[in-house]
Design a protein around this motif. Structure first.
Motif, PDB file in Angstrom:
ATOM      1  N   VAL A   1       4.234  19.048 -16.711  1.00  0.00           N
ATOM      2  CA  VAL A   1       3.815  19.407 -15.349  1.00  0.00           C
ATOM      3  C   VAL A   1       4.466  18.406 -14.401  1.00  0.00           C
ATOM      4  O   VAL A   1       4.886  17.329 -14.817  1.00  0.00           O
ATOM      5  N   GLU A   2       4.527  18.738 -13.157  1.00  0.00           N
ATOM      6  CA  GLU A   2       5.201  17.853 -12.211  1.00  0.00           C
ATOM      7  C   GLU A   2       4.395  16.559 -12.026  1.00  0.00           C
ATOM      8  O   GLU A   2       3.179  16.597 -11.890  1.00  0.00           O
ATOM      9  N   ASP A   3       5.105  15.401 -12.012  1.00  0.00           N
ATOM     10  CA  ASP A   3       4.428  14.111 -11.871  1.00  0.00           C
ATOM     11  C   ASP A   3       4.081  13.818 -10.427  1.00  0.00           C
ATOM     12  O   ASP A   3       4.821  14.219  -9.528  1.00  0.00           O
ATOM     13  N   PRO A   4       3.010  13.051 -10.191  1.00  0.00           N
ATOM     14  CA  PRO A   4       2.806  12.517  -8.835  1.00  0.00           C
ATOM     15  C   PRO A   4       3.950  11.537  -8.518  1.00  0.00           C
ATOM     16  O   PRO A   4       4.436  10.856  -9.421  1.00  0.00           O
ATOM     17  N   ASP A   5       4.393  11.492  -7.302  1.00  0.00           N
ATOM     18  CA  ASP A   5       5.606  10.711  -6.990  1.00  0.00           C
ATOM     19  C   ASP A   5       5.370   9.206  -6.984  1.00  0.00           C
ATOM     20  O   ASP A   5       6.299   8.415  -6.886  1.00  0.00           O
ATOM     21  N   ILE A   6       4.138   8.756  -7.128  1.00  0.00           N
ATOM     22  CA  ILE A   6       3.791   7.335  -7.011  1.00  0.00           C
ATOM     23  C   ILE A   6       4.588   6.437  -7.966  1.00  0.00           C
ATOM     24  O   ILE A   6       4.937   5.305  -7.659  1.00  0.00           O
ATOM     25  N   LYS A   7       4.949   6.989  -9.135  1.00  0.00           N
ATOM     26  CA  LYS A   7       5.636   6.217 -10.159  1.00  0.00           C
ATOM     27  C   LYS A   7       7.094   5.929  -9.786  1.00  0.00           C
ATOM     28  O   LYS A   7       7.697   4.982 -10.266  1.00  0.00           O
ATOM     29  N   TYR A   8       7.644   6.785  -8.958  1.00  0.00           N
ATOM     30  CA  TYR A   8       9.097   6.804  -8.774  1.00  0.00           C
ATOM     31  C   TYR A   8       9.547   6.050  -7.524  1.00  0.00           C
ATOM     32  O   TYR A   8       8.807   5.868  -6.577  1.00  0.00           O
ATOM     33  N   SER A   9      10.803   5.645  -7.586  1.00  0.00           N
ATOM     34  CA  SER A   9      11.466   5.050  -6.442  1.00  0.00           C
ATOM     35  C   SER A   9      11.754   6.167  -5.414  1.00  0.00           C
ATOM     36  O   SER A   9      11.914   7.327  -5.829  1.00  0.00           O
ATOM     37  N   PRO A  10      11.863   5.916  -4.147  1.00  0.00           N
ATOM     38  CA  PRO A  10      11.775   4.602  -3.502  1.00  0.00           C
ATOM     39  C   PRO A  10      10.349   4.050  -3.443  1.00  0.00           C
ATOM     40  O   PRO A  10       9.403   4.805  -3.258  1.00  0.00           O
ATOM     41  N   HIS A  11      10.237   2.716  -3.644  1.00  0.00           N
ATOM     42  CA  HIS A  11       8.938   2.047  -3.585  1.00  0.00           C
ATOM     43  C   HIS A  11       8.510   1.902  -2.130  1.00  0.00           C
ATOM     44  O   HIS A  11       9.311   1.515  -1.280  1.00  0.00           O
ATOM     45  N   THR A  12       7.248   2.219  -1.838  1.00  0.00           N
ATOM     46  CA  THR A  12       6.753   2.060  -0.464  1.00  0.00           C
ATOM     47  C   THR A  12       5.433   1.305  -0.509  1.00  0.00           C
ATOM     48  O   THR A  12       4.757   1.274  -1.552  1.00  0.00           O
ATOM     49  N   GLU A  13       5.070   0.745   0.621  1.00  0.00           N
ATOM     50  CA  GLU A  13       3.807   0.025   0.731  1.00  0.00           C
ATOM     51  C   GLU A  13       2.636   0.970   0.457  1.00  0.00           C
ATOM     52  O   GLU A  13       1.652   0.623  -0.209  1.00  0.00           O
ATOM     53  N   GLU A  14       2.796   2.168   0.945  1.00  0.00           N
ATOM     54  CA  GLU A  14       1.717   3.158   0.803  1.00  0.00           C
ATOM     55  C   GLU A  14       1.485   3.499  -0.690  1.00  0.00           C
ATOM     56  O   GLU A  14       0.364   3.553  -1.176  1.00  0.00           O
ATOM     57  N   LYS A  15       2.586   3.620  -1.450  1.00  0.00           N
ATOM     58  CA  LYS A  15       2.458   3.904  -2.896  1.00  0.00           C
ATOM     59  C   LYS A  15       1.810   2.721  -3.614  1.00  0.00           C
ATOM     60  O   LYS A  15       0.973   2.894  -4.499  1.00  0.00           O
ATOM     61  N   LEU A  16       2.206   1.506  -3.192  1.00  0.00           N
ATOM     62  CA  LEU A  16       1.624   0.309  -3.816  1.00  0.00           C
ATOM     63  C   LEU A  16       0.116   0.275  -3.595  1.00  0.00           C
ATOM     64  O   LEU A  16      -0.663  -0.002  -4.513  1.00  0.00           O
ATOM     65  N   GLN A  17      -0.330   0.580  -2.385  1.00  0.00           N
ATOM     66  CA  GLN A  17      -1.770   0.559  -2.087  1.00  0.00           C
ATOM     67  C   GLN A  17      -2.508   1.607  -2.916  1.00  0.00           C
ATOM     68  O   GLN A  17      -3.592   1.366  -3.435  1.00  0.00           O
ATOM     69  N   ARG A  18      -1.880   2.788  -3.032  1.00  0.00           N
ATOM     70  CA  ARG A  18      -2.513   3.859  -3.824  1.00  0.00           C
ATOM     71  C   ARG A  18      -2.621   3.434  -5.296  1.00  0.00           C
ATOM     72  O   ARG A  18      -3.633   3.659  -5.965  1.00  0.00           O
ATOM     73  N   MET A  19      -1.531   2.786  -5.799  1.00  0.00           N
ATOM     74  CA  MET A  19      -1.514   2.334  -7.188  1.00  0.00           C
ATOM     75  C   MET A  19      -2.613   1.305  -7.414  1.00  0.00           C
ATOM     76  O   MET A  19      -3.348   1.356  -8.413  1.00  0.00           O
ATOM     77  N   LYS A  20      -2.736   0.352  -6.466  1.00  0.00           N
ATOM     78  CA  LYS A  20      -3.753  -0.692  -6.606  1.00  0.00           C
ATOM     79  C   LYS A  20      -5.151  -0.081  -6.579  1.00  0.00           C
ATOM     80  O   LYS A  20      -6.015  -0.444  -7.381  1.00  0.00           O
ATOM     81  N   ALA A  21      -5.356   0.856  -5.695  1.00  0.00           N
ATOM     82  CA  ALA A  21      -6.678   1.478  -5.573  1.00  0.00           C
ATOM     83  C   ALA A  21      -7.046   2.202  -6.864  1.00  0.00           C
ATOM     84  O   ALA A  21      -8.195   2.167  -7.324  1.00  0.00           O
ATOM     85  N   ALA A  22      -6.038   2.821  -7.477  1.00  0.00           N
ATOM     86  CA  ALA A  22      -6.333   3.561  -8.707  1.00  0.00           C
ATOM     87  C   ALA A  22      -6.566   2.626  -9.907  1.00  0.00           C
ATOM     88  O   ALA A  22      -7.370   2.909 -10.773  1.00  0.00           O
ATOM     89  N   ALA A  23      -5.831   1.496  -9.916  1.00  0.00           N
ATOM     90  CA  ALA A  23      -5.873   0.658 -11.114  1.00  0.00           C
ATOM     91  C   ALA A  23      -6.957  -0.397 -11.111  1.00  0.00           C
ATOM     92  O   ALA A  23      -7.399  -0.856 -12.149  1.00  0.00           O
ATOM     93  N   LYS A  24      -7.416  -0.807  -9.922  1.00  0.00           N
ATOM     94  CA  LYS A  24      -8.353  -1.930  -9.871  1.00  0.00           C
ATOM     95  C   LYS A  24      -9.807  -1.477 -10.063  1.00  0.00           C
ATOM     96  O   LYS A  24     -10.145  -0.359  -9.703  1.00  0.00           O
TER      97      LYS A  24
END
Ligand code: NAD
Length: 452
Positions: free
Chosen positions: A429-452
């Protein structure tokens, strides 16, 4: 040796040994081979150190037959792919473990239970789907020869082969690259094996030895305890890796305990002629073990005959840690008895020394059980029994620290010769784009929110 290992590796790489039905077939074949040659095997062990057919069945074949029967019964389930949960970061996917055989295995056996301790690891290797080279101990030369004859005439060299010999042959084998080495023997040789294996980063199982303590509490059932302890101590003339080596008996019951031990030894009628007792493996060991007997401390026994390789069941009392008998594993028919008043002191003295392979506690007090079993590290053991934990295949058998590395019996044996390959099997299935480049601040915040 090089050619033999290469032949086995080539055979392993054909994947033939990976089929469960092939493995079950080989296990059944081994069972039938041992069963139809029981007499030959009994004669060989009797020639080596006077072990009777009764004790040979009780302490050698019974264990190997049970290991084979359990493996044949449960192998399908052990070898099955094991589903595990998938974490949210990886969903949607399935995750699972694939048990795979490690490959070409080397099993090095000791002399003290020459059939059980050579063949039970072989059963585990076959169950896991490995090929096997077995090197039995040269000290039980007749057992080694009969195993070599039976195995080498009935199994293909590329699958299961016995190599006979001593240090030179073992050293030559250790120069080869194996996928696993399973060694049973002494601590000093265990270190040699570990170093040789390290050169190729080969995983090892080391079934070693050491001094296994017994603690006799004043509340124990003394009749039952002494009966079981005496049987365990003098089995195989004390030449057992998990033999009760030394005994801490509570001071308040010392005299009663010693009397009962002496009575029980008498009742057991330990003699070479009646088959109730076995010889010491060789003259060198008879000399070594008899040299541990301090005449001033003999409570009962103490006689020996170096030429006949016989040492009478012996009890030493008033033993202290300064006595020669307390320096190393006894590995002979001597019970070294010390007294104690304070259980905490006993625990400390055991913990100040290398971690034992086994420990036996005789008590009816649940708090004492909890304390001793919780505070002292040791390979395995029994409460109100001795040695018999080795005979329950549901209990992984092995040491800890200086008494060994890894374990076996039943499914634990299968695991010892296997690698569990972890697989993430991802949905398309299609992946959420959070994993992929280009890296953005917004993706980093989403990643932190999901992982912490
Ligand atoms: P050992 O270590 O002398 O010999 C074991 C094996 O190693 C033999 O096959 C021998 O040929 C080989 N070997 C000996 N010296 C070697 C060397 N320098 N290089 C390479 N290989 C060598 O042990 P043993 O006397 O046969 O057995 C007694 C010891 O084994 C005791 O310490 C006992 O506690 C221990 N043991 C442990 C278990 C267990 O399951 N944990 C079981 C039985 C015996």
């Amino acid at each position: 040796m090089e050619k033999l290992v290469k032949t086995q590796l080539d055979y392993f790489n054909t994947n033939v040994t990976k089929s469960v039905s092939f493995r079950i077939g080989q296990l059944n074949k081994l069972y039938a081979l041992l069963e139809s040659n029981e007499r030959l095997l009994e004669e060989a062990i009797y020639r080596d150190y006077g072990k009777s057919p009764f004790e040979t069945f009780q302490t050698e074949f019974a264990a190997v037959f049970e290991e084979i029967k359990v493996a044949v019964r449960d192998l399908e389930q052990w070898a099955a792919v094991k589903p595990v949960a998938t974490n949210s970061r990886n969903e949607p996917a399935t995750s699972y473990l694939i048990p795979e055989p490690l490959g070409v295995s080397l099993v090095i056996g000791p002399w003290n239970y020459p059939y059980q301790l050579s063949l039970a690891p072989v059963v585990a290797a076959i169950a896991a789907g490995c090929t096997v080279i077995l090197k039995p101990s040269e000290l039980t030369a007749n057992c080694s020869a009969v195993m070599a004859k039976l195995v080498n005439e009935n199994f293909e060299e590329q699958y299961f082969h016995v190599v006979e010999g001593g240090i030179a042959e073992t050293t030559a084998l250790l120069d080869q690259k194996f996928d696993i080495i399973f060694f049973t023997g002494s601590v000093p040789v265990g270190k040699i094996i570990y170093q040789a294996a390290a050169k190729n980063l080969t995983p090892v199982v080391l079934e070693l030895g050491g001094k296994s303590p017994v603690i006799i509490m004043p509340d124990c059932d003394l009749d039952i305890s002494v009966r079981r302890l005496v049987w365990a101590k003098y089995l195989n003339s004390g030449q057992t890796c998990i033999s009760p080596d030394y005994v801490y008996v509570h001071q308040s019951i010392e005299e009663k305990f010693l009397q009962k031990v002496a009575e029980e030894i008498k009742k057991a009628d330990y003699k070479l002629e009646n088959g109730n007792f076995v010889r010491i493996i060789n003259e060198r060991n008879t000399d070594r073990v008899s040299g541990l007997i301090n005449p001033a401390k003999i409570y009962t026994g103490g006689n020996y005959d170096i030429d006949a390789r016989f040492i009478e069941p012996t009890v030493l009392h008033q033993v202290t840690w300064d006595d020669k008998v307390m320096k190393d594993e006894i590995f002979g028919p001597i019970m070294a008895v010390m007294t104690f008043e304070d259980l905490d002191k006993v625990i400390k003295e055991i913990k100040d020394r290398p971690k034992p392979l086994a420990l036996y506690l005789f008590t009816q007090d649940e708090n004492v059980k909890k304390k001793v079993l919780g505070e002292i590290s040791f390979g395995g053991g029994c409460v109100n029994e001795a040695i018999m934990h080795i005979a329950n295949g549901n209990l992984p058998f092995g040491g800890v620290g200086a008494s060994g590395l890894g374990n076996y019996h039943g499914e634990a044996g299968f695991r010892a010769f296997s690698h569990y390959k972890g697989i993430l099997d991802k949905a398309l299935v299609e992946d959420p784009d959070i994993k992929y480049s280009p890296h953005t601040e917004e993706k980093l915040q989403r990643m932190k929110a999901a992982a912490k």
